[in-house]
Design a protein around this motif. Structure first.
Motif, PDB file in Angstrom:
ATOM      1  N   ASN A  33     -25.479  64.943  -8.766  1.00  0.00           N
ATOM      2  CA  ASN A  33     -24.037  64.957  -8.500  1.00  0.00           C
ATOM      3  C   ASN A  33     -23.339  65.828  -9.544  1.00  0.00           C
ATOM      4  N   LEU A  61     -19.911  58.137  -5.651  1.00  0.00           N
ATOM      5  CA  LEU A  61     -20.271  57.587  -6.957  1.00  0.00           C
ATOM      6  C   LEU A  61     -20.793  56.166  -6.817  1.00  0.00           C
ATOM      7  N   ASP A  62     -21.618  55.775  -7.771  1.00  0.00           N
ATOM      8  CA  ASP A  62     -22.102  54.406  -7.851  1.00  0.00           C
ATOM      9  C   ASP A  62     -21.344  53.719  -8.994  1.00  0.00           C
ATOM     10  N   SER A  65     -23.092  52.211 -12.220  1.00  0.00           N
ATOM     11  CA  SER A  65     -23.807  53.127 -13.114  1.00  0.00           C
ATOM     12  C   SER A  65     -22.932  54.279 -13.601  1.00  0.00           C
ATOM     13  N   THR A  66     -21.660  54.252 -13.285  1.00  0.00           N
ATOM     14  CA  THR A  66     -20.751  55.323 -13.710  1.00  0.00           C
ATOM     15  C   THR A  66     -19.934  54.863 -14.913  1.00  0.00           C
ATOM     16  N   LYS A  67     -19.931  55.665 -15.958  1.00  0.00           N
ATOM     17  CA  LYS A  67     -19.204  55.343 -17.179  1.00  0.00           C
ATOM     18  C   LYS A  67     -18.185  56.440 -17.468  1.00  0.00           C
ATOM     19  N   PHE A  85     -12.574  53.326  -8.079  1.00  0.00           N
ATOM     20  CA  PHE A  85     -13.445  54.232  -7.334  1.00  0.00           C
ATOM     21  C   PHE A  85     -13.047  54.279  -5.859  1.00  0.00           C
ATOM     22  N   ASN A  88     -16.205  59.444  -3.688  1.00  0.00           N
ATOM     23  CA  ASN A  88     -16.558  60.433  -4.707  1.00  0.00           C
ATOM     24  C   ASN A  88     -15.417  60.708  -5.695  1.00  0.00           C
ATOM     25  N   TYR A 106     -17.782  61.629 -18.893  1.00  0.00           N
ATOM     26  CA  TYR A 106     -18.350  60.829 -17.800  1.00  0.00           C
ATOM     27  C   TYR A 106     -19.870  60.868 -17.863  1.00  0.00           C
ATOM     28  N   GLN A 107     -20.462  59.813 -17.361  1.00  0.00           N
ATOM     29  CA  GLN A 107     -21.927  59.711 -17.251  1.00  0.00           C
ATOM     30  C   GLN A 107     -22.260  59.100 -15.900  1.00  0.00           C
ATOM     31  N   LEU A 108     -23.091  59.814 -15.129  1.00  0.00           N
ATOM     32  CA  LEU A 108     -23.472  59.367 -13.789  1.00  0.00           C
ATOM     33  C   LEU A 108     -24.978  59.189 -13.716  1.00  0.00           C
TER      34      LEU A 108
END
Length: 198
Positions: A33, A61-62, A65-67, A85, A88, A106-108
């Motif tokens: 992504n 997005l999940d 698990s998204t920060k 959310f 996306n 961000y972290q995916l």
């Protein structure tokens, strides 16, 4: 002639195998992504601080698990509340403070298990206006609260006749004397009328 044909066939087979390998190897990379856009845009310079930051990605997005983090000048945490959310798109509240650079990181999660990291930076050219605070409480001794019932003036005590007229006693005595004199005069006249010498 046959040898040439066989050589060409082998070459085509090698090219096809290489193409399949390249396409197969590109599969995981395509599955990663990526960030499509952001509001504020990357590198933007703003005079007025926004209330939130929006990040739009290529794929859904999940949330677990998204920060998302937002760091302001001096390393101050400027994230306000939990991210929101919508497929996306993710919106995060911003608590702006001093003027300077702000970093939205961000972290995916990805399909191959390796996290995808990135960041967007923007600059506030002016410090954010402070939030309104409660009016200061006046110090000192508080004055007594006004009564809702209007004050009634005290009525003077009932005055006696003597207090109303300081000469009332004198007038009473003179009146009694005049009455006594009139009575004595009437009695004398009656006695004179009844006496035999007249």
């Amino acid at each position: 002639m046959r040898s040439v044909t066989r050589a060409l066939a082998r070459g085509v087979a090698v090219l096809m195998a290489a193409s399949v390998a390249l396409v197969g190897g590109a599969g995981p990379a395509v599955a990663h992504n990526t960030l499509v856009s952001s509001v504020p845009a990357k590198g933007a310079k703003l005079a007025v601080a926004p209330k939130s930051v929006r990040l739009t990605f290529l794929e859904a997005l999940d949330p677990p698990s998204t920060k998302i983090t937002i760091i302001g000048p001096g390393g101050v945490n400027a994230l306000a509340g939990a991210p929101r959310f919508t497929r996306n798109v993710v919106d995060v509240g911003l608590t702006a403070g001093a003027a300077g650079g702000y970093t939205v990181a961000y972290q995916l999660a990805s399909d191959d298990g390796h996290p995808i990291r990135g960041k967007v930076t923007f600059t506030l050219t002016q410090a954010a206006a402070p939030s309104p605070t409660a009016a200061p409480v006046a110090t000192g001794t508080p004055s007594a609260a006004p009564s809702s019932t209007p004050a009634v003036a005290a009525s003077p005590a009932s005055l006696t006749d003597d207090e109303k007229d300081p000469y009332s006693v004198l007038w009473s005595v003179l009146g009694a004397l005049a009455a006594a004199a009139a009575l004595m005069y009437a009695l004398r006249r009656r006695r004179k009328a009844d006496s035999p010498g007249r």
